[in-house]
Design a protein around this motif. Sequence first.
Motif, PDB file in Angstrom:
ATOM      1  N   LEU A 187       0.837  -1.193   0.000  1.00 45.22           N
ATOM      2  CA  LEU A 187       0.000   0.000   0.000  1.00 45.22           C
ATOM      3  C   LEU A 187       0.878   1.251   0.000  1.00 45.22           C
ATOM      4  O   LEU A 187       1.802   1.369   0.808  1.00 45.22           O
ATOM      5  CB  LEU A 187      -0.914   0.017   1.220  1.00 45.22           C
ATOM      6  CG  LEU A 187      -2.150  -0.879   1.166  1.00 45.22           C
ATOM      7  CD1 LEU A 187      -2.867  -0.872   2.516  1.00 45.22           C
ATOM      8  CD2 LEU A 187      -3.107  -0.410   0.080  1.00 45.22           C
ATOM      9  N   SER A 188       0.581   2.186  -0.891  1.00 44.21           N
ATOM     10  CA  SER A 188       1.381   3.403  -0.968  1.00 44.21           C
ATOM     11  C   SER A 188       0.971   4.426   0.075  1.00 44.21           C
ATOM     12  O   SER A 188       1.776   5.258   0.496  1.00 44.21           O
ATOM     13  CB  SER A 188       1.262   4.017  -2.365  1.00 44.21           C
ATOM     14  OG  SER A 188      -0.094   4.352  -2.636  1.00 44.21           O
ATOM     15  N   ALA A 189      -0.278   4.415   0.491  1.00 47.17           N
ATOM     16  CA  ALA A 189      -0.766   5.380   1.474  1.00 47.17           C
ATOM     17  C   ALA A 189      -2.031   4.839   2.113  1.00 47.17           C
ATOM     18  O   ALA A 189      -2.723   3.993   1.542  1.00 47.17           O
ATOM     19  CB  ALA A 189      -1.044   6.738   0.822  1.00 47.17           C
ATOM     20  N   ALA A 190      -2.299   5.346   3.300  1.00 49.81           N
ATOM     21  CA  ALA A 190      -3.504   4.927   4.002  1.00 49.81           C
ATOM     22  C   ALA A 190      -4.743   5.482   3.305  1.00 49.81           C
ATOM     23  O   ALA A 190      -4.735   6.613   2.819  1.00 49.81           O
ATOM     24  CB  ALA A 190      -3.452   5.411   5.446  1.00 49.81           C
ATOM     25  N   THR A 191      -5.797   4.704   3.242  1.00 48.68           N
ATOM     26  CA  THR A 191      -7.053   5.136   2.658  1.00 48.68           C
ATOM     27  C   THR A 191      -8.195   4.857   3.634  1.00 48.68           C
ATOM     28  O   THR A 191      -8.029   4.127   4.607  1.00 48.68           O
ATOM     29  CB  THR A 191      -7.334   4.404   1.334  1.00 48.68           C
ATOM     30  OG1 THR A 191      -7.392   2.993   1.585  1.00 48.68           O
ATOM     31  CG2 THR A 191      -6.251   4.695   0.310  1.00 48.68           C
ATOM     32  N   ASN A 192      -9.317   5.440   3.348  1.00 48.07           N
ATOM     33  CA  ASN A 192     -10.501   5.245   4.194  1.00 48.07           C
ATOM     34  C   ASN A 192     -11.696   4.988   3.287  1.00 48.07           C
ATOM     35  O   ASN A 192     -12.264   5.926   2.720  1.00 48.07           O
ATOM     36  CB  ASN A 192     -10.741   6.476   5.068  1.00 48.07           C
ATOM     37  CG  ASN A 192     -11.973   6.338   5.933  1.00 48.07           C
ATOM     38  OD1 ASN A 192     -12.559   5.252   6.037  1.00 48.07           O
ATOM     39  ND2 ASN A 192     -12.376   7.431   6.554  1.00 48.07           N
ATOM     40  N   PRO A 193     -12.117   3.729   3.140  1.00 50.79           N
ATOM     41  CA  PRO A 193     -13.237   3.421   2.245  1.00 50.79           C
ATOM     42  C   PRO A 193     -14.604   3.743   2.850  1.00 50.79           C
ATOM     43  O   PRO A 193     -15.626   3.600   2.172  1.00 50.79           O
ATOM     44  CB  PRO A 193     -13.088   1.914   2.021  1.00 50.79           C
ATOM     45  CG  PRO A 193     -12.452   1.417   3.280  1.00 50.79           C
ATOM     46  CD  PRO A 193     -11.521   2.509   3.738  1.00 50.79           C
ATOM     47  N   ASN A 194     -14.624   4.197   4.112  1.00 55.06           N
ATOM     48  CA  ASN A 194     -15.902   4.391   4.804  1.00 55.06           C
ATOM     49  C   ASN A 194     -16.353   5.850   4.863  1.00 55.06           C
ATOM     50  O   ASN A 194     -17.334   6.156   5.531  1.00 55.06           O
ATOM     51  CB  ASN A 194     -15.808   3.843   6.234  1.00 55.06           C
ATOM     52  CG  ASN A 194     -15.507   2.352   6.263  1.00 55.06           C
ATOM     53  OD1 ASN A 194     -16.075   1.586   5.475  1.00 55.06           O
ATOM     54  ND2 ASN A 194     -14.594   1.943   7.131  1.00 55.06           N
TER      55      ASN A 194
END
Length: 410
Positions: A65-72
């Motif tokens: 993973l290149s960066a943190a994401t938030n799918p919510n």
Amino acid sequence: PSASLGWRISEEMFMAGAGFVSDLKLRMSAGTLGNVLPLGLYQTVPALDVRNYVLNQVPVPGYSLSAATNPNIKWETTTKKNIGLDAAFFNDQLYTTIDYFVENTYDLLFNENIPSSTGLVGAPPINAGEIKNSGIEAIIGVRKNTGDWWYDVNVNLTHAKNEVIDIGDRDLRDQGTVNGYPLRSFFGYTSNGLIRSEADLDQPQLAGKQVGDIWLRDIDGYDDNGNLTGEPDGLVNAADRTLIGKKYPDLYYGVVGSVGFKKLTLQVQLQGVQGVDKNILGGGQGVYHYYTAWAMNSSTLVLDRFHATDNPNGQMPRVAIGDSGKNRGVFSDFWLDDASYLRIKNVNVNYDFTSLVKSINMKNLNVYFSVDNLHTFTSFRGADVDSSDSDPNTVVPQPRTFTLGLRSTF
């Protein structure tokens, strides 16, 4: 979703005896709007970077993973409620429109820093917080025709209040964001003017300063547990920073007035704000370069800089290459001015010559003279009281413009 309701009270039977009321209407509305503009592209989609790792003592490409994401995350939601009144009296000679509104924005979108121990980088977007905007808008006008004379004057007023309702347990004071206060207020040190004498330097909080530097006030300190005490501790440090000014005016107002006599018309437009602060430090051609090693044009404010012999009563800090007195580098209310102002936005004089040119098949002919930005009444000392704080390097004062024109139709 949204809905509105209107009631024209003036058309009800019980208003039959109120002949002075030309029109009376009550309005109510409510609606909800979503917003995702704070998000960039693909911020909810996990992205992969190529990373090499060792397999059997040979570098092999892999992916992580290149960066943190938030799918919510979801839309910001803004709900606005409004109640208004439209009224006119004495055959529309006196008229007014008044609105009261309340606007709440929930689930604010912004980026949240995460611990580096997660192994990820970046600040993923989240939903959190609430902001409230409320206020009153009003227009009041009067108009009348009397023989060869006529006039129409209206005043508009807007009082709006911005308030941070909830930011959770986050400490966003550095950004000027505190529960119960306007969003992004000015945050920094309070000051006591300039240091004027060597005797003042004996105070411990002025260590490292010189005569002619800004006197920063010691208003707070820490206890043994690292908590703010609200009591001076003899030092000037981060604990002494506080909210020192507001970026949103208490009142916006304007006046548009027209008066005519036969074929001659005069129109005047005024515009202003009241109860707002603005940073005069600026950049580019402002006071900023007065405190650096760069030789550039600067604001005329620097002519009033402190000098022990040449200008001991100067109102601006002493010259110091590299800002050795930390007068610019440490932001304080010394650099804030009251940015209230009243501007004569436009004056226009028009004469209608139509009756003189009908014989040559000309439908109308008007000659006018106009002045834009005739004068601004303000105590603000910066380049332009009406400029944005977002990029002080590009501030250009509004010009005064004179226009002589002719309008005709054939």
